[in-house]
Design a protein around this motif. Structure first.
Motif: not given
Length: 422
Positions: A304-309
């Protein structure tokens, strides 16, 4: 430099877990990893490993430009809390369209004094607190707040340097220890009100100004004066009304800190006056709470945080289990640890068994400054009874024990990266 993938390059600051890199590779990105010394085990997972002083922000930026030339990175990413401000700074200065965590939000969460100040200004519940520069100021602050108080560093994680104090002498000792050998990088120390009540770990994801709570875990800790994480339980024991109140609290707290399009791991305590925010960390949780959150919410916070970045929407949640338990491996006495090896068990409810010391290595008690957490057992199931059976079976198989050192002093290099879970 020539891209080996179609999507571009993502710069990663530090990293240890294969999942951190496979998410990027699966999305089609070339991966450049920068660290003080890139671990050998990470080499197969990245395209370009670069050793650089990550405390020298200018040197890191230069190393990235040397690799990428005039091509901006698709994103700069870290899963390591001390590197969050650097990540946000490089995102702002190097990426053509910065996404994810802003530098201001990273600093607001990294610096506990800034966290409390911003939340107080927004009218949100936090402990009484004071920033102090020496022992005299600390004692004065403690008397103003009222004993017992907590003394802690301005930054840092995993409860390092955090101590409950009940007297002037204890405050002086705790503050002097922090100022002489700070676990963080920021000057001064915090003295704050001790909230005597249960603690909860709250994991969230925010996308397009919409914050969703992924998991709320009841946290088990050692008794003060030091705080070592003994484990986490889901369900948390909170009522639906309490969980709704927590979600509303997070929906107000994260915007107050500037956290948007990102994940968070927040520690909250509750006493007779209600919930109080203790810490807000702009990152996924440590230890194996990511896997525990995935199991009970269907959301992988690493992905999730990878996609948000990268400016991508989070993936749709997967299947979820109703019960999970996380138990830290700690010891009550010093000595040499002995145990049997554990064979992984495949399946949708496969437990996680992780011991960070080998048989025959020395260990210290959980309340020793160099002791703490030596591993973890995480079990999943459809009932509390299933969790009990699974954990009991694992412990019986491991047969963990500590034998005496026969009068020899404890020596050796501690190879654990973390001595606490989160």
């Amino acid at each position: 430099m020539t891209d080996t993938t179609s999507a571009g390059t993502v710069v990663v600051l530090g990293g240890r877990s294969e999942r951190e890199f496979t998410v990027l590779r699966d999305l089609g990105y070339r991966v450049v990893l920068l660290d003080e010394q890139v671990p050998w085990h990470c080499m197969p997972w990245v395209d370009v490993p670069i050793d650089v002083d990550v405390n020298d922000w200018a040197a890191v930026a230069e190393a990235i430009r040397n690799d990428l030339g005039d091509t901006p990175p698709a994103a700069v990413l870290t899963h390591t809390e001390p590197r969050l401000p650097l990540m946000a700074h490089l995102t702002q200065s190097l990426c053509s369209t910065p996404k994810g965590l802003s530098e201001e939000a990273a600093l607001n969460c990294r610096d506990k004094w800034r966290t409390r100040t911003a939340l107080t200004q927004a009218g949100l519940p936090v402990p009484q607190f004071a920033l102090v520069a020496d022992a005299d100021e600390a004692v004065a602050a403690a008397h103003g707040i009222g004993f017992p108080v907590i003394v802690k560093p301005r930054d840092g994680a995993g409860a390092f340097g955090v101590r409950r104090c009940t007297s002037d002498a204890e405050v002086i000792g705790a503050v002097n220890a922090l100022l002489e050998a700070p676990p963080g990088t920021m000057s001064g120390a915090l003295v704050e009100e001790y909230i005597d009540g249960p603690e909860f770990a709250v994991q969230t994801i925010t996308h397009d100004a919409d914050t969703r709570v992924l998991s709320v875990f009841r946290q088990r800790m050692t008794e003060p004066p030091v705080f070592v994480e003994l484990g986490y339980d889901h369900p948390s024991g909170l009522s639906e009304s309490d969980l709704g109140e927590l979600e509303q609290l997070m929906q107000r707290a994260l915007p107050a800190l500037g956290v948007r399009d990102w994940v968070s791991h927040t520690q909250i305590r509750r006493d007779a006056r209600g919930f109080r925010i203790i810490e807000v960390n702009a990152r996924r949780p440590g230890g194996r709470l990511v896997e525990m959150t995935t199991a009970i919410s269907g959301v992988d916070m690493t992905e999730a945080v990878t996609r948000l970045a990268l400016g991508l929407p989070p993936a749709e949640p997967g299947t979820a289990l109703p019960f999970a338990r996380y138990s830290s491996i700690t010891f009550d006495t010093a000595g040499t640890v002995l145990y049997n090896e554990w064979a992984p068990v495949p399946g949708p409810k496969a437990p996680i068994v992780e011991i960070e010391v080998a048989p025959g290595e020395p260990v210290l008690p959980k309340d020793h400054p160099e002791g703490g957490v030596y591993g973890r057992i995480v079990v999943f199931g459809d009932s509390p009874e299933e969790l009990d059976r699974a954990e009991r079976s694992i412990r019986e198989t491991l047969s963990l024990q500590v034998v005496g050192n026969h009068g020899l002093d404890w020596v050796g290099v501690d190879s654990r990266e973390y001595k606490s879970c989160c």
